[in-house]
Write a protein that holds these residues in place. Sequence first.
Motif, mmCIF file in Angstrom:
data_model
loop_
_atom_site.group_PDB
_atom_site.id
_atom_site.type_symbol
_atom_site.label_atom_id
_atom_site.label_comp_id
_atom_site.label_asym_id
_atom_site.label_seq_id
_atom_site.Cartn_x
_atom_site.Cartn_y
_atom_site.Cartn_z
ATOM 1 N N PRO A 71 10.928 15.647 -3.948
ATOM 2 C CA PRO A 71 10.894 17.113 -4.039
ATOM 3 C C PRO A 71 10.446 17.624 -5.392
ATOM 4 C CG PRO A 71 12.951 16.334 -3.068
ATOM 5 C CD PRO A 71 12.251 15.125 -3.601
ATOM 6 N N ALA A 72 10.708 16.873 -6.456
ATOM 7 C CA ALA A 72 10.337 17.333 -7.792
ATOM 8 C C ALA A 72 8.836 17.378 -7.996
ATOM 9 C CB ALA A 72 10.972 16.431 -8.850
ATOM 10 N N GLY A 73 8.083 16.676 -7.164
ATOM 11 C CA GLY A 73 6.630 16.633 -7.338
ATOM 12 C C GLY A 73 5.903 17.774 -6.677
ATOM 13 N N GLY A 74 6.657 18.704 -6.058
ATOM 14 C CA GLY A 74 5.983 19.761 -5.322
ATOM 15 C C GLY A 74 5.535 20.928 -6.165
ATOM 16 N N GLY A 75 6.194 21.169 -7.282
ATOM 17 C CA GLY A 75 5.822 22.321 -8.089
ATOM 18 C C GLY A 75 6.093 23.616 -7.347
ATOM 19 N N THR A 76 5.249 24.597 -7.596
ATOM 20 C CA THR A 76 5.414 25.912 -6.954
ATOM 21 C C THR A 76 4.445 26.125 -5.792
ATOM 22 O OG1 THR A 76 3.867 26.875 -8.545
ATOM 23 C CG2 THR A 76 6.205 26.943 -9.118
ATOM 24 N N ALA A 77 3.564 25.178 -5.530
ATOM 25 C CA ALA A 77 2.570 25.362 -4.464
ATOM 26 C C ALA A 77 3.200 25.108 -3.101
ATOM 27 C CB ALA A 77 1.393 24.409 -4.682
ATOM 28 N N ALA A 78 2.605 25.702 -2.069
ATOM 29 C CA ALA A 78 3.023 25.408 -0.707
ATOM 30 C C ALA A 78 2.647 23.961 -0.393
ATOM 31 C CB ALA A 78 2.317 26.360 0.264
ATOM 32 N N PRO A 79 3.424 23.267 0.436
ATOM 33 C CA PRO A 79 4.594 23.712 1.190
ATOM 34 C C PRO A 79 5.830 23.927 0.305
ATOM 35 C CG PRO A 79 3.646 21.667 2.066
ATOM 36 C CD PRO A 79 3.044 21.900 0.741
ATOM 37 N N ARG A 80 6.801 24.664 0.855
ATOM 38 C CA ARG A 80 8.066 24.882 0.171
ATOM 39 C C ARG A 80 9.062 23.835 0.642
ATOM 40 N NH1 ARG A 80 9.819 31.001 -0.146
ATOM 41 N NH2 ARG A 80 10.716 30.173 -2.060
ATOM 42 N N VAL A 81 9.986 23.489 -0.237
ATOM 43 C CA VAL A 81 10.971 22.468 0.087
ATOM 44 C C VAL A 81 12.314 22.902 -0.478
ATOM 45 C CG1 VAL A 81 10.455 21.104 -1.980
ATOM 46 C CG2 VAL A 81 11.532 20.003 -0.019
ATOM 47 N N THR A 82 13.362 22.611 0.240
ATOM 48 C CA THR A 82 14.715 22.905 -0.240
ATOM 49 C C THR A 82 15.684 21.933 0.408
ATOM 50 O OG1 THR A 82 16.328 24.652 -0.587
ATOM 51 C CG2 THR A 82 15.276 24.570 1.574
ATOM 52 N N ARG A 83 16.909 21.955 -0.094
ATOM 53 C CA ARG A 83 17.948 21.071 0.428
ATOM 54 C C ARG A 83 18.795 21.822 1.440
ATOM 55 N NH1 ARG A 83 20.331 16.370 -0.579
ATOM 56 N NH2 ARG A 83 18.832 15.917 -2.234
ATOM 57 N N LEU A 84 19.199 21.094 2.483
ATOM 58 C CA LEU A 84 20.129 21.604 3.480
ATOM 59 C C LEU A 84 21.467 20.906 3.306
ATOM 60 C CD1 LEU A 84 17.841 21.566 6.668
ATOM 61 C CD2 LEU A 84 18.433 23.553 5.277
ATOM 62 N N PHE A 85 22.514 21.627 3.601
ATOM 63 C CA PHE A 85 23.862 21.069 3.524
ATOM 64 C C PHE A 85 24.503 21.117 4.895
ATOM 65 C CE2 PHE A 85 22.842 22.638 -0.686
ATOM 66 C CZ PHE A 85 23.161 21.546 -1.485
ATOM 67 N N SER A 86 25.317 20.117 5.179
ATOM 68 C CA SER A 86 25.966 20.015 6.473
ATOM 69 C C SER A 86 27.415 20.451 6.362
ATOM 70 C CB SER A 86 25.896 18.572 6.987
ATOM 71 O OG SER A 86 26.758 18.382 8.085
#
Length: 224
Positions: free
Chosen positions: A39-54
């Motif tokens: 995830p750290a390699g994505g920067g600010t460009a699309a696609p977007r990435v985030t963490r989900l919690f259960s």
Amino acid sequence: LAVSSVAVASGAVGSTLVSLCEAGMQQQRAAIAALLEDPAGGGTAAPRVTRLFSDGARWRSGDVQVPPQIIALLPPVQAQPPGHVAWLEDPAGDFLVAVRRTDDSGALIAWVGLAELRAPYQRAAMQAAAALVLLLMLGLFLFWRMTAPLLRSIAISEARYRTLFSSTAEGVVLIGNGIEECNDSFCEMFHCRREQVIGLPWRQFFRRYAGGDAPLAQFEARVE
């Protein structure tokens, strides 16, 4: 020629844009897969990435708000094995989405709006369509410019021929496979109407309009 050229060009441009769009889709899938791994390699460009919690039964988003229509696509927590990347089908076709469970309590989700992906190709398609329409109009204009003098010349020649053909005092008939044309003087000579004789074989015409006592053999010889 202009219409055919535009049709061929339209097919070529359309297939090229479809191929480029498919290639762009594959690149986005690869980018999403890479983001789920790092995830750290994505920067600010699309696609977007985030963490989900259960919370044990369902997922909730972390620091980045996930669109609710994407949350609705998520499978149950228990159905997502750790480390597995699942591509989610969006019935509306608005998003390309993938989720990867990292551990028992969390997962990563990455998505990109398909409208963002399609927009450049849609603009290119509109620009190409406008260019092809302009080319077609230019081709038709040049065709008209080249053929207009010829068409006027043919019309003038036809008018002169028709005037001479119709106004002469002699009976004139054009014979091919049958009677193709005749003038008014000819119709007056044989007491017939033009629409009655056009298309008739000339022998049939002679028998019908020349009288039974006419020298048919002599007439046939002259016609031959």
